[in-house]
Design an enzyme around this catalytic site. Sequence first.
Site, PDB file in Angstrom:
ATOM      1  N   SER A 196      -9.641  -0.374   6.942  1.00  0.00           N
ATOM      2  CA  SER A 196      -9.256  -0.288   5.757  1.00  0.00           C
ATOM      3  C   SER A 196      -8.614  -1.430   5.214  1.00  0.00           C
ATOM      4  O   SER A 196      -8.357  -1.529   4.091  1.00  0.00           O
ATOM      5  CB  SER A 196      -8.129   0.863   5.608  1.00  0.00           C
ATOM      6  OG  SER A 196      -9.055   2.005   5.502  1.00  0.00           O
ATOM      7  N   SER A 223      -9.755   2.019   2.856  1.00  0.00           N
ATOM      8  CA  SER A 223      -8.888   2.726   2.034  1.00  0.00           C
ATOM      9  C   SER A 223      -7.667   2.094   1.105  1.00  0.00           C
ATOM     10  O   SER A 223      -7.086   2.274   0.315  1.00  0.00           O
ATOM     11  CB  SER A 223      -7.897   3.707   2.834  1.00  0.00           C
ATOM     12  OG  SER A 223      -7.032   3.149   3.776  1.00  0.00           O
ATOM     13  N   LYS A 268       0.756  -0.998   0.011  1.00  0.00           N
ATOM     14  CA  LYS A 268       0.061   0.128   0.149  1.00  0.00           C
ATOM     15  C   LYS A 268       0.973   1.286   0.134  1.00  0.00           C
ATOM     16  O   LYS A 268       1.959   1.082   0.822  1.00  0.00           O
ATOM     17  CB  LYS A 268      -0.945  -0.060   1.257  1.00  0.00           C
ATOM     18  CG  LYS A 268      -1.728   1.157   1.179  1.00  0.00           C
ATOM     19  CD  LYS A 268      -2.732   1.075   2.453  1.00  0.00           C
ATOM     20  CE  LYS A 268      -4.023   2.071   2.555  1.00  0.00           C
ATOM     21  NZ  LYS A 268      -4.650   1.984   3.836  1.00  0.00           N
TER      22      LYS A 268
HETATM   23  N1  GLN Z   1     -13.218   4.577   6.220  1.00  0.00           N
HETATM   24  C1  GLN Z   1     -12.100   4.957   7.640  1.00  0.00           C
HETATM   25  C2  GLN Z   1     -11.741   6.290   7.354  1.00  0.00           C
HETATM   26  O1  GLN Z   1     -12.462   6.645   6.135  1.00  0.00           O
HETATM   27  C3  GLN Z   1     -11.254   3.868   7.641  1.00  0.00           C
HETATM   28  C4  GLN Z   1      -9.900   4.338   7.078  1.00  0.00           C
HETATM   29  C5  GLN Z   1      -8.738   3.367   7.213  1.00  0.00           C
HETATM   30  O2  GLN Z   1      -9.039   2.384   8.016  1.00  0.00           O
HETATM   31  N2  GLN Z   1      -7.504   3.843   7.093  1.00  0.00           N
HETATM   32  O3  GLN Z   1     -11.393   6.693   8.037  1.00  0.00           O
END
Ligand code: GLN
Length: 514
Positions: free
Chosen positions: A176, A152, A77
Amino acid sequence: MADVHNMTVAELAAGLQNKDFSAVEVATRFLARTGGNPHNAFLDINSEVTLAQAQASDAKIAAGTAGPLEGVPIAHKDIFVTKDFATTAGSKMLTDYRSPFDATVVSKLREAGMVTLGKLNCDEFAMGSANENSAYGAVTNPWDTTCIPGGSSGGSAAAVAARLAPAATGTDTGGSIRQPAAFCGITGIKPTYGRASRYGMVAFASSLDQAGPMARSAEDCALLLSAMCGPDLDRDSTSLNVKNEDFSRLLAKPAGDKPLATAGKDGGPLKIGHPREWLGGGSQVDFDRHAPARRSEGTNPQVNKRIEEALAHYKSLGAELVEVSLPQAQLSIPVYYIVCAAEASSNLSRFDGVKFGHRAKEFTDLADMYQRTRSEGFGDEVKRRIMIGSYVLSHGYYDAYYLQAQKIRRMIANDFQAAFAQCDVIAGPVAPTTPWKLGDKADDPVANYLADIFTLPASLAGLPCMSIPVGFGDMGMPVGMQLIGNYLQEAQLLNVAHRFQQVTNFHEARPEGV
Ligand code: GLN
Protein backbone atom coordinates in the site's frame (compact mmCIF):
# COMPACT_ATOMS: atom_id res chain seq x y z
CA MET A 1 6.70 34.04 -2.90
CA ALA A 2 8.43 31.27 -4.77
CA ASP A 3 6.49 28.38 -6.25
CA VAL A 4 6.48 26.58 -2.90
CA HIS A 5 3.92 23.92 -3.74
CA ASN A 6 6.24 22.56 -6.41
CA MET A 7 9.22 22.39 -4.09
CA THR A 8 10.57 19.17 -2.68
CA VAL A 9 10.84 18.51 1.04
CA ALA A 10 14.59 19.19 0.81
CA GLU A 11 14.02 22.52 -0.95
CA LEU A 12 11.30 23.58 1.47
CA ALA A 13 13.43 22.70 4.50
CA ALA A 14 16.35 24.73 3.12
CA GLY A 15 14.18 27.68 2.12
CA LEU A 16 12.56 27.78 5.55
CA GLN A 17 15.87 27.67 7.40
CA ASN A 18 17.12 30.36 5.06
CA LYS A 19 13.97 32.43 5.79
CA ASP A 20 13.17 32.71 2.07
CA PHE A 21 9.57 32.17 3.15
CA SER A 22 7.86 31.41 6.45
CA ALA A 23 6.22 28.21 7.65
CA VAL A 24 2.92 30.08 7.89
CA GLU A 25 3.23 31.16 4.26
CA VAL A 26 3.96 27.61 3.17
CA ALA A 27 1.11 26.14 5.22
CA THR A 28 -1.28 28.78 3.91
CA ARG A 29 -0.38 27.96 0.33
CA PHE A 30 -0.95 24.25 0.79
CA LEU A 31 -4.18 24.75 2.73
CA ALA A 32 -5.47 26.91 -0.13
CA ARG A 33 -4.67 24.11 -2.57
CA THR A 34 -6.71 21.62 -0.57
CA GLY A 35 -9.83 23.81 -0.87
CA GLY A 36 -12.70 21.87 -2.46
CA ASN A 37 -10.84 18.68 -1.58
CA PRO A 38 -9.40 17.74 -4.98
CA HIS A 39 -9.40 14.00 -5.70
CA ASN A 40 -11.26 13.43 -2.42
CA ALA A 41 -7.78 12.99 -0.99
CA PHE A 42 -8.35 14.49 2.46
CA LEU A 43 -10.67 13.25 5.19
CA ASP A 44 -9.90 15.92 7.75
CA ILE A 45 -8.38 19.37 7.59
CA ASN A 46 -8.15 21.82 10.47
CA SER A 47 -6.48 25.02 9.34
CA GLU A 48 -6.38 26.43 12.86
CA VAL A 49 -4.27 23.53 14.10
CA THR A 50 -2.05 23.61 11.01
CA LEU A 51 -1.44 27.34 11.23
CA ALA A 52 -0.71 27.18 14.96
CA GLN A 53 1.91 24.50 14.29
CA ALA A 54 3.38 26.60 11.48
CA GLN A 55 3.57 29.64 13.74
CA ALA A 56 5.40 27.60 16.36
CA SER A 57 7.83 26.46 13.63
CA ASP A 58 8.49 30.04 12.59
CA ALA A 59 9.26 30.89 16.20
CA LYS A 60 11.73 28.00 16.43
CA ILE A 61 13.42 28.99 13.20
CA ALA A 62 13.76 32.55 14.53
CA ALA A 63 15.13 31.27 17.83
CA GLY A 64 17.61 28.94 16.14
CA THR A 65 16.06 25.83 17.71
CA ALA A 66 14.54 24.42 14.52
CA GLY A 67 14.32 20.69 13.85
CA PRO A 68 15.74 19.27 10.60
CA LEU A 69 12.39 19.49 8.79
CA GLU A 70 11.04 22.51 10.64
CA GLY A 71 7.99 24.05 9.04
CA VAL A 72 7.71 21.56 6.16
CA PRO A 73 4.12 20.35 5.80
CA ILE A 74 3.09 16.70 5.73
CA ALA A 75 -0.28 14.96 5.68
CA HIS A 76 -0.95 11.61 7.29
CA LYS A 77 -2.79 8.55 6.09
CA ASP A 78 -5.90 8.25 8.21
CA ILE A 79 -4.56 5.03 9.70
CA PHE A 80 -2.30 6.96 12.07
CA VAL A 81 -4.11 8.19 15.15
CA THR A 82 -3.86 11.93 15.82
CA LYS A 83 -5.16 13.94 18.71
CA ASP A 84 -5.74 17.15 16.75
CA PHE A 85 -7.55 15.57 13.82
CA ALA A 86 -10.24 12.90 13.56
CA THR A 87 -9.06 9.36 12.78
CA THR A 88 -11.40 7.12 10.82
CA ALA A 89 -9.18 4.49 9.16
CA GLY A 90 -11.49 5.03 6.18
CA SER A 91 -14.28 3.28 8.10
CA LYS A 92 -17.76 4.22 9.17
CA MET A 93 -16.91 2.31 12.33
CA LEU A 94 -14.70 5.23 13.42
CA THR A 95 -16.66 8.21 12.12
CA ASP A 96 -15.64 11.25 14.21
CA TYR A 97 -13.33 9.15 16.36
CA ARG A 98 -10.68 11.22 18.09
CA SER A 99 -7.64 9.62 19.62
CA PRO A 100 -6.29 10.86 22.94
CA PHE A 101 -2.72 10.52 21.64
CA ASP A 102 -0.59 10.74 18.49
CA ALA A 103 0.93 7.71 16.78
CA THR A 104 4.70 7.46 17.35
CA VAL A 105 5.40 8.17 13.68
CA VAL A 106 3.25 11.31 13.86
CA SER A 107 4.99 12.58 17.00
CA LYS A 108 8.42 11.83 15.57
CA LEU A 109 7.70 13.87 12.46
CA ARG A 110 6.37 16.67 14.68
CA GLU A 111 9.58 16.51 16.72
CA ALA A 112 11.54 16.93 13.49
CA GLY A 113 9.52 20.11 12.99
CA MET A 114 6.94 19.01 10.42
CA VAL A 115 3.58 20.75 10.27
CA THR A 116 0.49 18.55 9.93
CA LEU A 117 -1.77 19.46 7.00
CA GLY A 118 -4.50 16.95 7.76
CA LYS A 119 -5.57 13.35 7.33
CA LEU A 120 -5.70 11.45 4.07
CA ASN A 121 -8.30 9.14 2.62
CA CYS A 122 -7.49 5.44 2.42
CA ASP A 123 -9.12 2.08 1.97
CA GLU A 124 -11.10 0.98 5.00
CA PHE A 125 -8.62 -0.36 7.57
CA ALA A 126 -6.02 -0.25 4.76
CA MET A 127 -7.66 -3.15 2.94
CA GLY A 128 -7.56 -2.58 -0.78
CA SER A 129 -5.56 -1.95 -3.92
CA ALA A 130 -7.63 0.82 -5.50
CA ASN A 131 -8.84 3.12 -2.72
CA GLU A 132 -12.40 2.26 -3.66
CA ASN A 133 -13.05 0.63 -0.27
CA SER A 134 -13.12 3.88 1.73
CA ALA A 135 -16.41 4.53 3.51
CA TYR A 136 -15.86 8.19 2.53
CA GLY A 137 -15.73 7.67 -1.20
CA ALA A 138 -13.05 6.74 -3.70
CA VAL A 139 -9.94 8.82 -4.36
CA THR A 140 -9.19 9.77 -7.96
CA ASN A 141 -5.85 9.65 -9.75
CA PRO A 142 -4.43 13.13 -10.54
CA TRP A 143 -3.06 11.81 -13.86
CA ASP A 144 -6.54 10.82 -15.00
CA THR A 145 -9.46 11.38 -12.69
CA THR A 146 -11.38 8.50 -14.25
CA CYS A 147 -8.73 6.12 -12.90
CA ILE A 148 -8.00 4.73 -9.45
CA PRO A 149 -4.93 6.08 -7.60
CA GLY A 150 -4.01 2.67 -6.17
CA GLY A 151 -4.48 1.64 -2.58
CA SER A 152 -4.67 1.50 0.23
CA SER A 153 -2.66 4.75 0.65
CA GLY A 154 -4.45 6.29 -2.35
CA GLY A 155 -5.14 9.62 -0.63
CA SER A 156 -1.45 9.94 0.26
CA ALA A 157 -0.30 9.24 -3.30
CA ALA A 158 -2.90 11.52 -4.91
CA ALA A 159 -2.14 14.37 -2.50
CA VAL A 160 1.60 14.26 -3.23
CA ALA A 161 1.12 13.86 -7.01
CA ALA A 162 -1.35 16.77 -7.11
CA ARG A 163 0.95 18.97 -4.99
CA LEU A 164 -1.63 19.21 -2.20
CA ALA A 165 1.18 18.21 0.17
CA PRO A 166 4.93 17.90 -0.39
CA ALA A 167 4.95 14.57 1.43
CA ALA A 168 2.66 12.10 3.13
CA THR A 169 2.84 9.10 5.34
CA GLY A 170 1.55 5.77 4.13
CA THR A 171 1.33 2.27 5.48
CA ASP A 172 2.23 -0.87 3.60
CA THR A 173 0.90 -4.26 4.65
CA GLY A 174 1.08 -5.88 1.24
CA GLY A 175 2.00 -3.03 -1.08
CA SER A 176 0.00 0.00 0.00
CA ILE A 177 2.92 2.42 -0.16
CA ARG A 178 4.56 1.06 -3.31
CA GLN A 179 1.52 0.45 -5.49
CA PRO A 180 -0.22 3.83 -5.08
CA ALA A 181 3.19 5.55 -5.38
CA ALA A 182 3.70 3.71 -8.67
CA PHE A 183 0.18 4.51 -9.90
CA CYS A 184 0.52 8.23 -9.11
CA GLY A 185 4.10 8.67 -10.35
CA ILE A 186 5.71 9.39 -6.97
CA THR A 187 8.36 7.73 -4.78
CA GLY A 188 7.67 5.71 -1.64
CA ILE A 189 9.53 3.38 0.67
CA LYS A 190 8.47 0.75 3.15
CA PRO A 191 11.32 0.12 5.58
CA THR A 192 12.30 -3.22 7.10
CA TYR A 193 9.48 -4.57 9.28
CA GLY A 194 10.06 -3.20 12.78
CA ARG A 195 11.99 -0.07 11.77
CA ALA A 196 9.04 2.28 12.21
CA SER A 197 6.87 1.98 15.27
CA ARG A 198 3.36 0.58 14.79
CA TYR A 199 2.19 2.32 17.95
CA GLY A 200 -0.87 4.34 17.03
CA MET A 201 -1.31 2.78 13.62
CA VAL A 202 -4.80 1.31 13.43
CA ALA A 203 -3.93 -2.38 13.13
CA PHE A 204 -4.80 -4.39 10.05
CA ALA A 205 -2.32 -7.32 9.92
CA SER A 206 0.22 -6.74 12.66
CA SER A 207 2.95 -9.05 11.36
CA LEU A 208 2.98 -7.12 8.08
CA ASP A 209 1.91 -3.52 8.78
CA GLN A 210 4.70 -1.00 8.38
CA ALA A 211 4.76 2.79 7.99
CA GLY A 212 6.78 4.72 5.46
CA PRO A 213 7.06 8.02 3.61
CA MET A 214 5.62 8.93 0.22
CA ALA A 215 7.14 11.92 -1.53
CA ARG A 216 8.42 12.99 -4.91
CA SER A 217 12.01 11.79 -4.71
CA ALA A 218 14.27 9.27 -3.01
CA GLU A 219 16.11 12.18 -1.45
CA ASP A 220 12.91 13.38 0.23
CA CYS A 221 12.00 9.85 1.31
CA ALA A 222 15.43 9.51 2.94
CA LEU A 223 14.93 12.71 4.95
CA LEU A 224 11.46 11.65 6.05
CA LEU A 225 12.42 8.08 6.87
CA SER A 226 15.30 9.29 9.04
CA ALA A 227 12.78 11.25 11.10
CA MET A 228 10.15 8.49 11.27
CA CYS A 229 12.11 5.43 12.36
CA GLY A 230 13.75 4.30 15.57
CA PRO A 231 13.14 1.82 18.37
CA ASP A 232 9.89 2.13 20.34
CA LEU A 233 10.40 -0.94 22.48
CA ASP A 234 8.02 -0.06 25.29
CA ARG A 235 5.09 0.54 23.01
CA ASP A 236 5.54 -1.80 20.04
CA SER A 237 6.61 -5.34 20.85
CA THR A 238 7.85 -5.90 17.29
CA SER A 239 9.89 -2.70 17.17
CA LEU A 240 13.48 -3.45 16.15
CA ASN A 241 16.13 -2.66 18.69
CA VAL A 242 18.50 -1.05 16.21
CA LYS A 243 19.74 2.50 16.36
CA ASN A 244 18.14 4.84 13.92
CA GLU A 245 20.21 5.92 10.96
CA ASP A 246 20.66 8.88 8.72
CA PHE A 247 19.22 7.29 5.61
CA SER A 248 20.50 10.18 3.45
CA ARG A 249 24.13 9.50 4.23
CA LEU A 250 25.03 7.72 0.98
CA LEU A 251 23.22 10.23 -1.23
CA ALA A 252 25.74 13.01 -0.87
CA LYS A 253 28.70 10.89 -2.01
CA PRO A 254 30.16 12.18 -5.28
CA ALA A 255 28.26 10.67 -8.16
CA GLY A 256 31.11 10.30 -10.66
CA ASP A 257 30.50 8.84 -14.06
CA LYS A 258 29.28 5.44 -12.97
CA PRO A 259 28.17 5.89 -9.35
CA LEU A 260 27.02 2.29 -8.99
CA ALA A 261 30.27 0.76 -10.27
CA THR A 262 31.59 0.67 -6.73
CA ALA A 263 28.32 0.54 -4.74
CA GLY A 264 28.11 -3.25 -4.39
CA LYS A 265 29.37 -5.61 -1.73
CA ASP A 266 33.16 -5.36 -1.33
CA GLY A 267 33.25 -2.14 -3.35
CA GLY A 268 32.51 -3.89 -6.66
CA PRO A 269 29.66 -3.02 -9.01
CA LEU A 270 26.19 -2.96 -7.51
CA LYS A 271 24.46 -6.17 -8.50
CA ILE A 272 20.82 -5.80 -9.37
CA GLY A 273 18.92 -9.07 -9.38
CA HIS A 274 15.90 -9.36 -11.61
CA PRO A 275 13.72 -12.34 -10.79
CA ARG A 276 13.28 -14.51 -13.85
CA GLU A 277 9.69 -15.17 -12.86
CA TRP A 278 8.82 -11.47 -12.98
CA LEU A 279 9.84 -10.17 -16.37
CA GLY A 280 8.81 -10.99 -19.91
CA GLY A 281 11.15 -13.43 -21.58
CA GLY A 282 11.29 -15.70 -18.57
CA SER A 283 8.35 -17.72 -17.37
CA GLN A 284 5.52 -15.37 -16.51
CA VAL A 285 3.84 -15.32 -13.15
CA ASP A 286 1.11 -17.87 -13.42
CA PHE A 287 -1.89 -15.73 -12.49
CA ASP A 288 -4.41 -18.25 -13.67
CA ARG A 289 -3.19 -20.84 -11.25
CA HIS A 290 -4.65 -18.84 -8.38
CA ALA A 291 -7.90 -17.92 -10.02
CA PRO A 292 -8.61 -20.64 -12.54
CA ALA A 293 -12.04 -19.27 -13.31
CA ARG A 294 -10.59 -16.03 -14.54
CA ARG A 295 -8.47 -15.23 -17.55
CA SER A 296 -5.70 -12.79 -16.81
CA GLU A 297 -3.32 -11.15 -19.21
CA GLY A 298 -0.20 -11.33 -17.05
CA THR A 299 2.05 -8.30 -16.94
CA ASN A 300 1.21 -5.51 -19.33
CA PRO A 301 3.85 -5.24 -22.11
CA GLN A 302 4.26 -1.48 -21.56
CA VAL A 303 5.04 -2.10 -17.89
CA ASN A 304 7.62 -4.74 -18.80
CA LYS A 305 9.16 -2.38 -21.33
CA ARG A 306 9.57 0.45 -18.82
CA ILE A 307 11.21 -1.90 -16.33
CA GLU A 308 13.59 -3.25 -18.95
CA GLU A 309 14.52 0.31 -19.96
CA ALA A 310 15.13 1.26 -16.34
CA LEU A 311 17.34 -1.79 -15.87
CA ALA A 312 19.33 -0.83 -18.97
CA HIS A 313 19.68 2.62 -17.47
CA TYR A 314 21.05 1.11 -14.28
CA LYS A 315 23.61 -0.75 -16.34
CA SER A 316 24.83 2.53 -17.77
CA LEU A 317 25.25 3.78 -14.20
CA GLY A 318 27.72 0.98 -13.54
CA ALA A 319 25.40 -1.65 -12.07
CA GLU A 320 25.61 -5.28 -13.06
CA LEU A 321 22.41 -7.14 -13.85
CA VAL A 322 22.04 -10.71 -12.66
CA GLU A 323 19.13 -13.05 -13.07
CA VAL A 324 17.80 -14.44 -9.80
CA SER A 325 14.89 -16.68 -8.96
CA LEU A 326 12.06 -16.37 -6.46
CA PRO A 327 10.34 -19.68 -7.10
CA GLN A 328 7.81 -19.49 -4.25
CA ALA A 329 6.92 -15.83 -4.74
CA GLN A 330 3.96 -16.60 -6.93
CA LEU A 331 2.31 -18.31 -3.99
CA SER A 332 2.29 -15.02 -2.18
CA ILE A 333 -1.30 -14.16 -3.13
CA PRO A 334 -2.95 -17.11 -1.37
CA VAL A 335 -0.43 -16.93 1.47
CA TYR A 336 -0.91 -13.21 2.07
CA TYR A 337 -4.69 -13.30 1.82
CA ILE A 338 -4.80 -16.06 4.43
CA VAL A 339 -2.33 -14.47 6.84
CA CYS A 340 -3.66 -10.93 6.58
CA ALA A 341 -7.27 -12.05 6.92
CA ALA A 342 -6.43 -14.17 9.96
CA GLU A 343 -4.71 -11.25 11.68
CA ALA A 344 -7.41 -8.79 10.62
CA SER A 345 -10.16 -10.97 12.07
CA SER A 346 -8.37 -10.87 15.40
CA ASN A 347 -7.39 -7.17 15.30
CA LEU A 348 -10.82 -5.99 14.27
CA SER A 349 -12.60 -7.81 17.08
CA ARG A 350 -11.95 -4.70 19.17
CA PHE A 351 -14.58 -2.81 17.17
CA ASP A 352 -17.56 -4.16 19.04
CA GLY A 353 -19.53 -1.02 19.88
CA VAL A 354 -18.43 -1.16 23.52
CA LYS A 355 -15.05 0.49 23.74
CA PHE A 356 -14.99 3.02 20.92
CA GLY A 357 -16.40 3.91 17.57
CA HIS A 358 -19.82 3.25 16.17
CA ARG A 359 -22.57 1.57 18.20
CA ALA A 360 -25.90 0.46 16.75
CA LYS A 361 -28.76 2.63 17.97
CA GLU A 362 -31.23 -0.19 18.45
CA PHE A 363 -30.61 -3.69 19.74
CA THR A 364 -32.19 -6.28 21.94
CA ASP A 365 -29.27 -7.78 23.89
CA LEU A 366 -25.48 -7.76 23.94
CA ALA A 367 -25.01 -10.26 21.11
CA ASP A 368 -27.49 -8.34 19.00
CA MET A 369 -25.64 -5.11 19.74
CA TYR A 370 -22.34 -6.63 18.57
CA GLN A 371 -23.94 -7.99 15.46
CA ARG A 372 -25.77 -4.83 14.44
CA THR A 373 -22.81 -2.59 15.27
CA ARG A 374 -20.42 -4.62 13.15
CA SER A 375 -22.93 -5.12 10.33
CA GLU A 376 -23.50 -1.39 10.14
CA GLY A 377 -19.96 -0.19 10.78
CA PHE A 378 -17.86 -2.39 8.49
CA GLY A 379 -17.84 -2.32 4.70
CA ASP A 380 -18.01 -5.38 2.45
CA GLU A 381 -14.27 -5.95 2.00
CA VAL A 382 -13.62 -5.76 5.73
CA LYS A 383 -16.43 -8.21 6.43
CA ARG A 384 -15.09 -10.54 3.75
CA ARG A 385 -11.66 -10.58 5.37
CA ILE A 386 -13.05 -11.10 8.87
CA MET A 387 -15.02 -14.08 7.61
CA ILE A 388 -12.07 -15.58 5.71
CA GLY A 389 -9.82 -14.94 8.70
CA SER A 390 -12.18 -16.57 11.19
CA TYR A 391 -12.52 -19.53 8.86
CA VAL A 392 -8.81 -20.15 8.35
CA LEU A 393 -8.18 -19.90 12.08
CA SER A 394 -11.02 -22.19 13.05
CA HIS A 395 -10.55 -25.67 14.45
CA GLY A 396 -10.11 -28.14 11.63
CA TYR A 397 -8.96 -25.55 9.08
CA TYR A 398 -6.08 -24.00 10.98
CA ASP A 399 -3.65 -26.74 9.90
CA ALA A 400 -4.91 -26.83 6.35
CA TYR A 401 -4.75 -23.09 5.69
CA TYR A 402 -3.14 -20.90 8.31
CA LEU A 403 -0.26 -23.21 9.20
CA GLN A 404 0.45 -24.01 5.56
CA ALA A 405 0.46 -20.31 4.74
CA GLN A 406 2.95 -19.62 7.52
CA LYS A 407 5.25 -22.36 6.21
CA ILE A 408 5.17 -20.99 2.68
CA ARG A 409 5.73 -17.50 4.06
CA ARG A 410 9.01 -18.76 5.48
CA MET A 411 9.92 -20.37 2.15
CA ILE A 412 9.31 -17.06 0.36
CA ALA A 413 11.61 -15.29 2.84
CA ASN A 414 14.24 -17.99 2.25
CA ASP A 415 14.02 -17.50 -1.51
CA PHE A 416 14.94 -13.86 -1.00
CA GLN A 417 17.97 -14.80 1.07
CA ALA A 418 19.14 -17.16 -1.65
CA ALA A 419 18.69 -14.36 -4.18
CA PHE A 420 20.57 -11.85 -2.05
CA ALA A 421 23.56 -14.22 -2.02
CA GLN A 422 23.84 -13.31 -5.70
CA CYS A 423 22.89 -9.63 -5.71
CA ASP A 424 22.63 -6.43 -3.64
CA VAL A 425 19.15 -5.31 -4.58
CA ILE A 426 16.27 -6.88 -6.44
CA ALA A 427 14.34 -4.95 -9.09
CA GLY A 428 11.07 -5.63 -10.84
CA PRO A 429 7.63 -4.21 -11.48
CA VAL A 430 5.43 -2.86 -8.69
CA ALA A 431 2.20 -3.91 -10.35
CA PRO A 432 1.35 -5.89 -13.45
CA THR A 433 -0.66 -3.03 -14.97
CA THR A 434 -1.05 0.73 -14.96
CA PRO A 435 -4.00 2.17 -12.95
CA TRP A 436 -7.36 0.88 -14.09
CA LYS A 437 -10.63 2.76 -14.46
CA LEU A 438 -12.66 3.55 -11.35
CA GLY A 439 -15.30 0.90 -10.93
CA ASP A 440 -13.67 -1.60 -13.29
CA LYS A 441 -12.67 -4.03 -10.55
CA ALA A 442 -14.82 -2.64 -7.75
CA ASP A 443 -17.05 -5.72 -7.62
CA ASP A 444 -14.25 -8.19 -8.14
CA PRO A 445 -12.15 -8.71 -5.00
CA VAL A 446 -9.98 -11.40 -6.58
CA ALA A 447 -9.04 -9.08 -9.46
CA ASN A 448 -7.84 -6.60 -6.86
CA TYR A 449 -5.89 -9.30 -5.02
CA LEU A 450 -4.16 -10.42 -8.22
CA ALA A 451 -2.85 -6.89 -8.75
CA ASP A 452 -0.69 -7.35 -5.64
CA ILE A 453 1.40 -10.20 -7.04
CA PHE A 454 4.68 -8.25 -7.10
CA THR A 455 4.35 -6.33 -3.83
CA LEU A 456 3.29 -9.15 -1.50
CA PRO A 457 6.53 -11.21 -1.47
CA ALA A 458 8.71 -8.48 0.11
CA SER A 459 5.96 -7.74 2.64
CA LEU A 460 5.71 -11.38 3.66
CA ALA A 461 9.49 -11.47 4.08
CA GLY A 462 9.55 -8.13 6.00
CA LEU A 463 12.12 -6.64 3.61
CA PRO A 464 12.62 -2.95 2.84
CA CYS A 465 11.26 -2.05 -0.58
CA MET A 466 10.37 0.98 -2.60
CA SER A 467 8.79 2.27 -5.75
CA ILE A 468 10.28 4.83 -8.12
CA PRO A 469 8.71 6.32 -11.24
CA VAL A 470 10.24 4.93 -14.45
CA GLY A 471 8.01 6.41 -17.14
CA PHE A 472 4.54 6.02 -18.54
CA GLY A 473 2.54 3.17 -19.97
CA ASP A 474 -0.87 2.68 -21.52
CA MET A 475 -2.97 5.87 -21.74
CA GLY A 476 -0.01 7.87 -20.43
CA MET A 477 -0.36 6.54 -16.90
CA PRO A 478 2.67 6.27 -14.60
CA VAL A 479 4.70 3.07 -14.20
CA GLY A 480 6.73 2.35 -11.08
CA MET A 481 9.72 0.10 -10.59
CA GLN A 482 10.13 -1.80 -7.37
CA LEU A 483 13.49 -2.01 -5.62
CA ILE A 484 13.86 -4.50 -2.78
CA GLY A 485 16.82 -4.56 -0.40
CA ASN A 486 17.98 -6.99 2.23
CA TYR A 487 17.07 -6.39 5.88
CA LEU A 488 18.08 -2.94 7.19
CA GLN A 489 19.55 -1.90 3.83
CA GLU A 490 17.31 1.15 3.41
CA ALA A 491 20.24 3.54 3.00
CA GLN A 492 21.57 1.51 0.11
CA LEU A 493 18.12 1.18 -1.43
CA LEU A 494 17.59 4.93 -1.28
CA ASN A 495 21.02 5.50 -2.77
CA VAL A 496 20.22 3.19 -5.68
CA ALA A 497 16.93 5.04 -6.26
CA HIS A 498 18.58 8.43 -5.94
CA ARG A 499 21.28 7.65 -8.52
CA PHE A 500 18.54 6.89 -11.04
CA GLN A 501 16.70 10.10 -10.18
CA GLN A 502 19.90 12.13 -10.59
CA VAL A 503 20.02 11.25 -14.27
CA THR A 504 16.33 10.88 -15.16
CA ASN A 505 13.35 13.15 -14.72
CA PHE A 506 10.38 10.77 -14.49
CA HIS A 507 9.97 11.75 -10.85
CA GLU A 508 9.66 15.41 -11.84
CA ALA A 509 6.79 14.89 -14.28
CA ARG A 510 3.49 16.43 -13.13
CA PRO A 511 -0.08 15.70 -14.01
CA GLU A 512 -1.68 18.25 -16.33
CA GLY A 513 -2.93 21.36 -14.59
CA VAL A 514 -0.84 20.81 -11.45
N1 GLN B 1 -3.78 -4.57 -1.42
C1 GLN B 1 -3.41 -5.27 -0.24
C2 GLN B 1 -4.64 -5.59 0.56
O1 GLN B 1 -5.69 -5.30 0.14
C3 GLN B 1 -2.41 -4.50 0.54
C4 GLN B 1 -2.98 -3.50 1.46
C5 GLN B 1 -1.96 -2.79 2.29
O2 GLN B 1 -0.77 -2.88 2.04
N2 GLN B 1 -2.43 -2.10 3.31
O3 GLN B 1 -4.57 -6.14 1.61
